[in-house]
Scaffold this motif. Sequence first.
Motif, PDB file in Angstrom:
ATOM      1  N   LEU A 488      13.269  -0.882   0.208  1.00 27.62           N
ATOM      2  CA  LEU A 488      12.845  -1.652   1.378  1.00 27.62           C
ATOM      3  C   LEU A 488      11.931  -0.820   2.276  1.00 27.62           C
ATOM      4  O   LEU A 488      10.950  -1.347   2.831  1.00 27.62           O
ATOM      5  CB  LEU A 488      14.068  -2.122   2.164  1.00 27.62           C
ATOM      6  N   ILE A 489      12.235   0.441   2.434  1.00 24.00           N
ATOM      7  CA  ILE A 489      11.402   1.298   3.275  1.00 24.00           C
ATOM      8  C   ILE A 489      10.025   1.476   2.643  1.00 24.00           C
ATOM      9  O   ILE A 489       9.002   1.523   3.352  1.00 24.00           O
ATOM     10  CB  ILE A 489      12.084   2.666   3.512  1.00 24.00           C
ATOM     11  N   GLU A 490       9.972   1.559   1.331  1.00 26.71           N
ATOM     12  CA  GLU A 490       8.666   1.646   0.669  1.00 26.71           C
ATOM     13  C   GLU A 490       7.855   0.381   0.918  1.00 26.71           C
ATOM     14  O   GLU A 490       6.642   0.439   1.149  1.00 26.71           O
ATOM     15  CB  GLU A 490       8.859   1.880  -0.829  1.00 26.71           C
ATOM     16  N   GLN A 491       8.514  -0.784   0.903  1.00 27.09           N
ATOM     17  CA  GLN A 491       7.828  -2.029   1.233  1.00 27.09           C
ATOM     18  C   GLN A 491       7.348  -2.006   2.682  1.00 27.09           C
ATOM     19  O   GLN A 491       6.239  -2.451   2.983  1.00 27.09           O
ATOM     20  CB  GLN A 491       8.758  -3.223   1.029  1.00 27.09           C
ATOM     21  N   GLU A 492       8.212  -1.498   3.571  1.00 25.23           N
ATOM     22  CA  GLU A 492       7.835  -1.449   4.985  1.00 25.23           C
ATOM     23  C   GLU A 492       6.622  -0.545   5.200  1.00 25.23           C
ATOM     24  O   GLU A 492       5.702  -0.877   5.941  1.00 25.23           O
ATOM     25  CB  GLU A 492       9.029  -0.954   5.816  1.00 25.23           C
ATOM     26  N   GLN A 493       6.607   0.597   4.533  1.00 26.26           N
ATOM     27  CA  GLN A 493       5.474   1.507   4.664  1.00 26.26           C
ATOM     28  C   GLN A 493       4.206   0.893   4.101  1.00 26.26           C
ATOM     29  O   GLN A 493       3.118   1.074   4.644  1.00 26.26           O
ATOM     30  CB  GLN A 493       5.802   2.832   3.975  1.00 26.26           C
ATOM     31  N   SER A 494       4.346   0.133   3.005  1.00 30.19           N
ATOM     32  CA  SER A 494       3.183  -0.546   2.425  1.00 30.19           C
ATOM     33  C   SER A 494       2.618  -1.580   3.395  1.00 30.19           C
ATOM     34  O   SER A 494       1.395  -1.697   3.559  1.00 30.19           O
ATOM     35  CB  SER A 494       3.584  -1.217   1.108  1.00 30.19           C
ATOM     36  N   LEU A 495       3.509  -2.325   4.064  1.00 32.09           N
ATOM     37  CA  LEU A 495       3.054  -3.306   5.045  1.00 32.09           C
ATOM     38  C   LEU A 495       2.416  -2.626   6.257  1.00 32.09           C
ATOM     39  O   LEU A 495       1.431  -3.129   6.809  1.00 32.09           O
ATOM     40  CB  LEU A 495       4.218  -4.186   5.490  1.00 32.09           C
ATOM     41  N   ARG A 496       2.983  -1.500   6.667  1.00 34.12           N
ATOM     42  CA  ARG A 496       2.382  -0.772   7.782  1.00 34.12           C
ATOM     43  C   ARG A 496       0.981  -0.290   7.407  1.00 34.12           C
ATOM     44  O   ARG A 496       0.059  -0.344   8.221  1.00 34.12           O
ATOM     45  CB  ARG A 496       3.263   0.414   8.172  1.00 34.12           C
ATOM     46  N   TYR A 497       0.826   0.167   6.168  1.00 36.46           N
ATOM     47  CA  TYR A 497      -0.495   0.590   5.704  1.00 36.46           C
ATOM     48  C   TYR A 497      -1.453  -0.605   5.685  1.00 36.46           C
ATOM     49  O   TYR A 497      -2.615  -0.487   6.100  1.00 36.46           O
ATOM     50  CB  TYR A 497      -0.385   1.201   4.311  1.00 36.46           C
ATOM     51  N   GLU A 498      -0.958  -1.760   5.217  1.00 35.86           N
ATOM     52  CA  GLU A 498      -1.783  -2.972   5.199  1.00 35.86           C
ATOM     53  C   GLU A 498      -2.197  -3.356   6.618  1.00 35.86           C
ATOM     54  O   GLU A 498      -3.338  -3.755   6.860  1.00 35.86           O
ATOM     55  CB  GLU A 498      -0.995  -4.102   4.545  1.00 35.86           C
ATOM     56  N   ARG A 499      -1.258  -3.240   7.547  1.00 33.11           N
ATOM     57  CA  ARG A 499      -1.581  -3.556   8.947  1.00 33.11           C
ATOM     58  C   ARG A 499      -2.609  -2.585   9.498  1.00 33.11           C
ATOM     59  O   ARG A 499      -3.541  -2.986  10.210  1.00 33.11           O
ATOM     60  CB  ARG A 499      -0.308  -3.513   9.793  1.00 33.11           C
ATOM     61  N   ASN A 500      -2.457  -1.317   9.187  1.00 34.01           N
ATOM     62  CA  ASN A 500      -3.423  -0.328   9.673  1.00 34.01           C
ATOM     63  C   ASN A 500      -4.813  -0.609   9.123  1.00 34.01           C
ATOM     64  O   ASN A 500      -5.817  -0.489   9.830  1.00 34.01           O
ATOM     65  CB  ASN A 500      -2.974   1.084   9.273  1.00 34.01           C
ATOM     66  N   THR A 501      -4.883  -0.965   7.835  1.00 35.94           N
ATOM     67  CA  THR A 501      -6.171  -1.296   7.229  1.00 35.94           C
ATOM     68  C   THR A 501      -6.782  -2.507   7.913  1.00 35.94           C
ATOM     69  O   THR A 501      -7.993  -2.562   8.161  1.00 35.94           O
ATOM     70  CB  THR A 501      -5.984  -1.566   5.729  1.00 35.94           C
ATOM     71  N   ALA A 502      -5.927  -3.482   8.240  1.00 33.79           N
ATOM     72  CA  ALA A 502      -6.418  -4.671   8.931  1.00 33.79           C
ATOM     73  C   ALA A 502      -6.931  -4.334  10.320  1.00 33.79           C
ATOM     74  O   ALA A 502      -7.923  -4.917  10.784  1.00 33.79           O
ATOM     75  CB  ALA A 502      -5.301  -5.716   9.019  1.00 33.79           C
ATOM     76  N   ALA A 542      -0.546 -12.155  10.369  1.00 36.88           N
ATOM     77  CA  ALA A 542       0.226 -12.455   9.165  1.00 36.88           C
ATOM     78  C   ALA A 542       1.041 -11.248   8.720  1.00 36.88           C
ATOM     79  O   ALA A 542       2.231 -11.364   8.386  1.00 36.88           O
ATOM     80  CB  ALA A 542      -0.706 -12.909   8.049  1.00 36.88           C
ATOM     81  N   VAL A 543       0.432 -10.069   8.702  1.00 32.39           N
ATOM     82  CA  VAL A 543       1.166  -8.891   8.243  1.00 32.39           C
ATOM     83  C   VAL A 543       2.241  -8.497   9.247  1.00 32.39           C
ATOM     84  O   VAL A 543       3.309  -8.009   8.860  1.00 32.39           O
ATOM     85  CB  VAL A 543       0.195  -7.717   7.970  1.00 32.39           C
ATOM     86  N   ASN A 544       2.002  -8.741  10.550  1.00 26.95           N
ATOM     87  CA  ASN A 544       3.040  -8.486  11.543  1.00 26.95           C
ATOM     88  C   ASN A 544       4.253  -9.379  11.309  1.00 26.95           C
ATOM     89  O   ASN A 544       5.404  -8.958  11.478  1.00 26.95           O
ATOM     90  CB  ASN A 544       2.496  -8.702  12.952  1.00 26.95           C
ATOM     91  N   GLY A 545       3.997 -10.629  10.908  1.00 25.61           N
ATOM     92  CA  GLY A 545       5.094 -11.539  10.604  1.00 25.61           C
ATOM     93  C   GLY A 545       5.902 -11.066   9.410  1.00 25.61           C
ATOM     94  O   GLY A 545       7.141 -11.092   9.419  1.00 25.61           O
ATOM     95  N   LYS A 546       5.210 -10.596   8.372  1.00 23.02           N
ATOM     96  CA  LYS A 546       5.896 -10.067   7.193  1.00 23.02           C
ATOM     97  C   LYS A 546       6.709  -8.829   7.557  1.00 23.02           C
ATOM     98  O   LYS A 546       7.836  -8.640   7.086  1.00 23.02           O
ATOM     99  CB  LYS A 546       4.886  -9.719   6.105  1.00 23.02           C
ATOM    100  N   LEU A 547       6.133  -7.978   8.404  1.00 20.52           N
ATOM    101  CA  LEU A 547       6.812  -6.741   8.792  1.00 20.52           C
ATOM    102  C   LEU A 547       8.073  -7.056   9.603  1.00 20.52           C
ATOM    103  O   LEU A 547       9.131  -6.449   9.387  1.00 20.52           O
ATOM    104  CB  LEU A 547       5.852  -5.873   9.600  1.00 20.52           C
ATOM    105  N   ARG A 551      11.861  -6.100   8.479  1.00 28.51           N
ATOM    106  CA  ARG A 551      12.709  -5.269   9.331  1.00 28.51           C
ATOM    107  C   ARG A 551      14.021  -5.972   9.652  1.00 28.51           C
ATOM    108  O   ARG A 551      15.069  -5.314   9.787  1.00 28.51           O
ATOM    109  CB  ARG A 551      11.949  -4.888  10.604  1.00 28.51           C
ATOM    110  N   GLN A 552      13.985  -7.284   9.775  1.00 24.22           N
ATOM    111  CA  GLN A 552      15.233  -8.021   9.961  1.00 24.22           C
ATOM    112  C   GLN A 552      16.138  -7.859   8.745  1.00 24.22           C
ATOM    113  O   GLN A 552      17.353  -7.721   8.867  1.00 24.22           O
ATOM    114  CB  GLN A 552      14.930  -9.501  10.203  1.00 24.22           C
ATOM    115  N   GLN A 553      15.532  -7.858   7.563  1.00 30.25           N
ATOM    116  CA  GLN A 553      16.299  -7.663   6.338  1.00 30.25           C
ATOM    117  C   GLN A 553      16.909  -6.267   6.297  1.00 30.25           C
ATOM    118  O   GLN A 553      18.082  -6.094   5.940  1.00 30.25           O
ATOM    119  CB  GLN A 553      15.406  -7.887   5.112  1.00 30.25           C
ATOM    120  N   ILE A 554      16.118  -5.260   6.668  1.00 30.04           N
ATOM    121  CA  ILE A 554      16.630  -3.886   6.698  1.00 30.04           C
ATOM    122  C   ILE A 554      17.774  -3.784   7.700  1.00 30.04           C
ATOM    123  O   ILE A 554      18.817  -3.178   7.418  1.00 30.04           O
ATOM    124  CB  ILE A 554      15.504  -2.898   7.055  1.00 30.04           C
ATOM    125  N   ASP A 555      17.584  -4.378   8.874  1.00 30.03           N
ATOM    126  CA  ASP A 555      18.605  -4.335   9.914  1.00 30.03           C
ATOM    127  C   ASP A 555      19.893  -4.986   9.437  1.00 30.03           C
ATOM    128  O   ASP A 555      21.006  -4.511   9.695  1.00 30.03           O
ATOM    129  CB  ASP A 555      18.081  -5.048  11.161  1.00 30.03           C
TER     130      ASP A 555
END
Length: 968
Positions: A488-502, A542-547, A551-555
């Motif tokens: 899950l953390i790897e997914q979160e980091q991937s989404l953060r990278y996607e958000r940064n690219t955006a 969109a990526v903020n919504g996914k993130l 994070r709710q799932q991780i929590d």
Amino acid sequence: MDMRCRWLAVLSSLIPLMLAGLPCASGGASPTAQPGDSPVSSAATPAAGRSPEQQAVLDHEQVVRNQLNDTTDGDARFALLDGLSSDYFRVGMVADSMRVREEIVNDSRIPAGRRSLTASYLAGGYAVSNDYAHSERLLERAKALARDATPAELETLPREPSYAYFGAEAELDRRHRSRHDLALLKRRESEALAWRNLNDPALSVRRHQAAVNELLDNSPELIREMVQTNHRTEALSYANEIRWDVDNRSDMKLSPTQRAEVDLGRAIALSSNDDYDGALAAINATIDGLRRANVAPYSGIFAEALRQRLMIALALGRIGDYQADADGFEYAASINPVVAHTLPASERDSLILAARGRWKDAQTRIAAAMAGDLRNYGPDSPFYKYKAAMQMLYRLEDPATQVSESEIASYVKPLVSSQDDWGDSGTRGAYDEDGALALSMSRAMNEGGEGQVLAFQIAELFHMNATQGAMVDGAARLAASTPGLRALIEQEQSLRYERNTAHVALARATNRLEQSQKDDKNQLQQNLASKDVEQEEKAIKAVNGKLASLRQQIDSQFPLYRQLVSPDIPTPDALGKVLHEGEVYVDFYAGRDASYAFVVRPGGAFRAVRLAATRAALTKQVVALRAGFDAGVPPQHPGDLAGFNLGAAASLYQALIAPVQDDIRGASTVYIGTSGVLASIPFDVLATSSASSLADARWWIGTATPVRIPSASALALARSHPATRASEPLIAFADPGFDGRETGAVSVPAGNVAARAFPVDTGAPAFDYHRVAPLPETTAEARSIAGALGASDQSVIRGMRASRSEVMKRDLSNDRVVLFATHGIVAGEVPGWRKAGLALAYEGSGLPDSILTADDIVTLRLNADWVVLSACNTGLVTGTAGDAISELSRAFFAAGARSMLVTQWAVESRSATEITTGVFRIYADNPSLSKAEALARTERDMASGKDGELYRHPYFWGAYVLTGDAAR
């Protein structure tokens, strides 16, 4: 020009190609072009618009080309091209400067080490210019070339290629990926390599000096990255350690400018530990040192020092006293293009305007810088956070502006995690965030009930930040060892990278739109550019919504991880729900101008009190109270005060407890949350009135039991663990083999009373773990506790088996009491050590592999009613240098412990055995007693003389503090 300045010049020469800004010298600026920022001229300037100086450099290039045709020597070729590139930069032809430096990288006749350095500098420059693809290619080239550098060439280089590419990687990580944690790792790798080289006797004096240069020149940047990743305690410890090194190590020869850099790093660290008075003294030393060294007032380092002093003065509410610094900062930017493009002009202008009292204009300019950072990085970026703090300080200090509670809340709330909002506590705004929070707290106290609740949450945030770096490190360790969480953390980091690219794409689209509007392009082009902006904004949404969903799932699945990286800061109502009858929670914060106490009772009843005592006054009293304890010399005969200050014990009670006495009346257990210098107070030994002798003293412990807690959220976490009872009574780790050898057990010694001392030789450049004082008598203590709990002697692990690796591999979830009878180490106590931890058996390297640290502890599996640290200094807190008790406590609570019993100074062996054994005997014999009551009875018995008149002294019974859930 030394290589540090040359790198700044190279990086600065690249910036105007796309954006105006550079982090390297400032260590925190974002590369964001803001409205009104003016890029310098580039090589694209039409021939008709070239200045005579530019034309002269162009003409000179042909001369250089002719010389290159006749030159095969690599060093000579480098000198020619390097000089030409610098000439182009000097006249503002930055594209040509970059072109020539790339030619250096591609010239196979130039030695590999020189080419590697140049490739690293260019990679860093492209990183700040947002040309990440080019940066990554050059970085890989730099690494490959570094491998080809010969030992002979390394002797000729001003800097090791590895140092340079670590620095470039750090810039790429924090700008391209917004991963300041990875950038910190790269800075640490560079530091570790430099230390290895410095301590390698096989390397030459030149290589040793290159290592020293790297350690000193890199120290402000490493400290900055520590702070921006919320490792603020470690940052201050490291800053103090570097200062000790340069003062005590004969092999660390430094220039006056480098000494100034050491002071600069310390100023940054102190600023980020809410000590702006200390930061001002450090930055004054920096500027005085630069002046004595005759450093040009328009140089990059001088301008950076002026900027830091303006930041510190802003946090102190004194920026108007430093208009000369503002003038100097403005002058440096007008003379030196490196300084001009180190920060966005809008940020620099805002500081200058604030110093001149033009608060509204300062707010307008910083808002422009914030808008760019928000667009480029998002609200969790430390770049955005420190500018948001600047803006808040401008508003709060503007005499013409009335800031409401809701406006203060709009600044504070994003920094305060709640159950529904996962804030990024892994980053923070360096320099002035603490100042903005402290002033916000002061103003909020005047805004009625809601404002006072907000002030309480700010105080809690201060306590959380004191230990957050260790919790984030522990969370990373936890994720690495938990496959489901790791995925899950790897997914979160991937989404953060996607958000940064955006965010990067949005910045480019916005720049194109603004440029088309500025150039009066046709409406169709403007519409197309506008649609691009809208599309990128939708992508970020969109990526903020996914993130948020992830994070709710991780929590939900791994709540502990969330509590480590983004702990809730409860409201008084929420805290009141976990408090039991007979309990009360008191939060203390000591400020520069005023201090505060916040009281929460069961059910959520809340009161906030402004205290008369300032931090400076309280510090003097705390130092006076602790002086006798910290000396490590117990009293030797009855009635001997042995340095104990009865006056300080009474005055601290009057300053802190008396103002809230009515609010805590009737509570038998008083939970106390605090940090900084107040965390050094042994609350058990406070006296309710003045006394002239120990016989006349009236101790607060006689009517209530103080219980330390790192924060309100830590209490909630401790009470969230299932109350399932472990089946085994005890596991104990005692008498570790510090020297790597087994010894026989020794009973409690008779005769003179002696403390368990931890050897710290302040004159030694390195720490010898084999010299740690053995603790043979702790075996008897552990076995005595085992007897009180009905545990066998086999539950006591000692000698070489009492090791870090043994603790880490054991499943401790079936032990009700986990005991560590050993020395504790606090951050900065010994050279080269910047974490709180427990000293266990020697395992080959000493400090690195023999200390059980907070991030180790987080990964343990516990179900313990008690964790006991019967040791030396495990509860010692030295002001802002580190909250060791809170750091270790939070880690043990995260691992599953519900409460801890720790010591606050070097305990004496016989009293240690009597206290710890007595607590568990009373607790086991009285099932209705709480942990707090068991400790209180034991301490009261010793204070009353039950164990002899000598042991009435608080040195013996006052060292112990209960932390965590003090109920049964």
